[in-house]
Scaffold this motif. Structure first.
Motif, PDB file in Angstrom:
ATOM      1  N   UNK A 122       4.151   5.906   2.144  1.00 25.00           N
ATOM      2  CA  UNK A 122       4.560   7.294   1.937  1.00 25.00           C
ATOM      3  C   UNK A 122       4.241   8.145   3.160  1.00 25.00           C
ATOM      4  N   UNK A 141       0.855  -1.187   0.000  1.00 22.75           N
ATOM      5  CA  UNK A 141       0.000   0.000   0.000  1.00 22.75           C
ATOM      6  C   UNK A 141       0.893   1.240   0.000  1.00 22.75           C
ATOM      7  N   UNK A 142       1.256   1.709  -1.199  1.00 22.24           N
ATOM      8  CA  UNK A 142       2.268   2.770  -1.321  1.00 22.24           C
ATOM      9  C   UNK A 142       1.930   4.049  -0.576  1.00 22.24           C
ATOM     10  N   UNK A 143       0.656   4.435  -0.577  1.00 22.36           N
ATOM     11  CA  UNK A 143       0.300   5.703   0.052  1.00 22.36           C
ATOM     12  C   UNK A 143       0.478   5.622   1.570  1.00 22.36           C
ATOM     13  N   UNK A 175       8.009   5.809  -3.717  1.00 21.60           N
ATOM     14  CA  UNK A 175       7.422   6.965  -3.027  1.00 21.60           C
ATOM     15  C   UNK A 175       8.165   7.301  -1.736  1.00 21.60           C
TER      16      UNK A 175
END
Lengths: 343, 343
Positions: B247, B242-244, B277
């Motif tokens: 980040x 889950x990149x966000x 990210x």
């Protein structure tokens, strides 16, 4: 100060998912303060996506248009659900939010191309004006939204538009070569296509003619066309899926030294080991080929005990569009090369 | 002067094919002048390969042994035809050809582990002495041949053998971190397994405690165990697919600066964007995860307009074995960490 540089707020119903992975984007107006609004003129559909749509529509232009409209209506972006790919667009700036990084740099009315994929760009098609089946392009009236992180380039009016778009499509490659190529280096470029040609032209510029530039391809004809650019010292006709053949050819051409930098612009799979073996110990390899297998490269280099710095070709390098357009602008032979292939 | 560093002459019936890709190798004696002969004591089979063999044999040790012998008899190497993978071996040097690079350095009788895959190592099994189903290992009497390009490491006698083998298996990762980590850097390591632990330990050493080291993993327990090493400044419990989420956590931990270096040691797929990210613009990401997708990383970075240098983790870095064994030798907590997980 931008609060949503990746456009997360445009994703419908999947919090925390990036726009490219999202099923649906919300392309509604008005734009937010960190977005840019573009009046779209044409959509250059990704080649793989266009082929899939064309074939699934039996080659009928009306059906192709209908299918593209259907995708954009349901997804809020032109991302082919089968191939996952998008394309790029051409249009005129309508409005730039005060928090968008281009504010104060770009002006409404300027023509730009977006260099981020249509697969993550909110889009509405109001009207289709035409479809060009030969160049995977449809002309439309509509709007698109660019996030703060979305890269773009002005479209210069001193070169044919098709030439510009075709070059911008691969502009990350020569820009990354510019970072690593130095005078005195031995450099090999695998693949004599447009990406390979731009990389060689940039390598020639970066080395200032001091060093050795090798062009490698399986096609004698492609090598002959590339040789007319006058940027490579030697053309080697090799099959890049046969690493030992490539190693022997590069060894011979470099007097046993091998290459300081090898740039992989091949279009076929299975060229990782040729790239690794052509690089000298302590040298660098840059992989631009989308057919690159991560494990083949990583495990392959280990298998032959080769200390090669292996870079994945990031399609974004600051200044990449200007660098590439400048290469074209200052090199008439490069323009002829592109014109012959793509116009 | 070595004439056949990659062992092409050992490939049966496929000229120009490298030993790893070859169907069959010729493991017959005598060795050539640029080869090394090893009396093999045990074979550490690659985990994926051993699992496939074990399952296809219904878990019966005798059947597993028989299957391994069959593979080695027919292929002249232990390369599982289903998984394509091999493993590594432990043995004593019997003979070193005068043109092999280890000649004059290693002596007959010394114990070594090979760090190139068994998938490209000529091998003969004379007798099977035992099988250890719990650690994917079989003890044998037989011989193997190492090419001039084949990397190896002495097996030190001051540490348990299983600890040594387990660490050597991933020794390329901390060695590559040592090249890029500098005092003052903010560094994040994704994945709290053995590879991640070694990378953090090396980052701690390279930065000299000046900088910020973040450990990221989805498992609270894994992070707690890793924290006992005392090499990281902060543990972040995140889902790297889950990149966000990643980040936001890294942004918060670094006061918005993000990381100069991000090291991906994840074992699951889909962690490319989190890696990109979490890296600052102009920073570097190193991918060691074998689940890395080349296109996801390259296109993903372009999609978010991020100028990140993306390196594929080459498993071979000169001195990698000594560097890794030295990390273990000088850090009792790291030895405990490994012992707890793998002995």
């Amino acid at each position: 100060m931008t609060s949503d540089p990746y456009g997360l707020a445009r994703v419908v119903g999947e919090p925390g998912v990036l726009p490219q992975r999202a099923a649906r984007l919300d392309p509604s107006l008005p734009i937010r303060s960190d977005e840019m609004l573009i009046d779209v003129e044409s959509l250059n559909v990704d080649a793989a996506s266009f082929r899939q749509i064309r074939e699934s529509c039996g080659g009928h232009p009306e059906a192709v248009v209908e299918r593209i409209q259907e995708i954009v209506r349901s997804r809020g972006k032109l991302q082919n659900p089968v191939t996952g790919s998008g394309g790029m667009l051409l249009g005129k700036v309508r409005e730039i939010g005060p928090s968008h990084p281009a504010h104060g740099n770009l002006k409404p009315g300027e023509r730009i191309a977006t260099l981020v994929s249509l697969s993550l760009t909110p889009l509405v098609i109001d009207e289709v004006r035409g479809v060009r089946m030969d160049v995977d392009r449809i002309d439309i009236r509509g709007h698109a939204i660019l996030f703060a992180s979305g890269i773009w380039s002005r479209v210069p009016d001193d070169m044919p538009e098709t030439l510009v778009l075709s070059a911008l499509d691969v502009c990350g490659a020569p820009a990354l070569v510019a970072r690593y190529a130095q005078p005195g280096m031995r450099i090999a470029v695998l693949g004599a296509g447009k990406s390979g040609a731009l990389c060689l032209a940039q390598a020639h510029r970066s080395t200032g003619g001091k060093g050795q530039l090798l062009a490698l391809d399986i096609s004698e004809k492609a090598l002959a066309t590339l040789a007319e650019l006058g940027v490579s010292d030697l053309s080697l006709r090799v099959d890049a899926t046969r690493p030992v053949e490539v190693l022997e050819a590069v060894k011979k051409a470099t007097g046993g030294a091998l290459c300081d930098l090898v740039v992989n612009c091949a279009t076929v799979a299975g060229t990782e080991m040729a790239t690794v073996l052509a690089t000298r110990d302590g040298g660098t390899a840059i992989f631009f080929s989308m057919a690159t297998s991560f494990t083949a490269a990583a495990l392959g280099a280990e298998g032959v005990g080769k200390d090669v710095t292996m870079l994945m070709g990031n399609g974004y390098v600051p200044g990449h569009a200007d660098l590439t357009l400048d290469l074209l602008r200052t090199d008439a032979r490069l323009r002829v090369f592109f014109a012959g292939r793509y116009l």
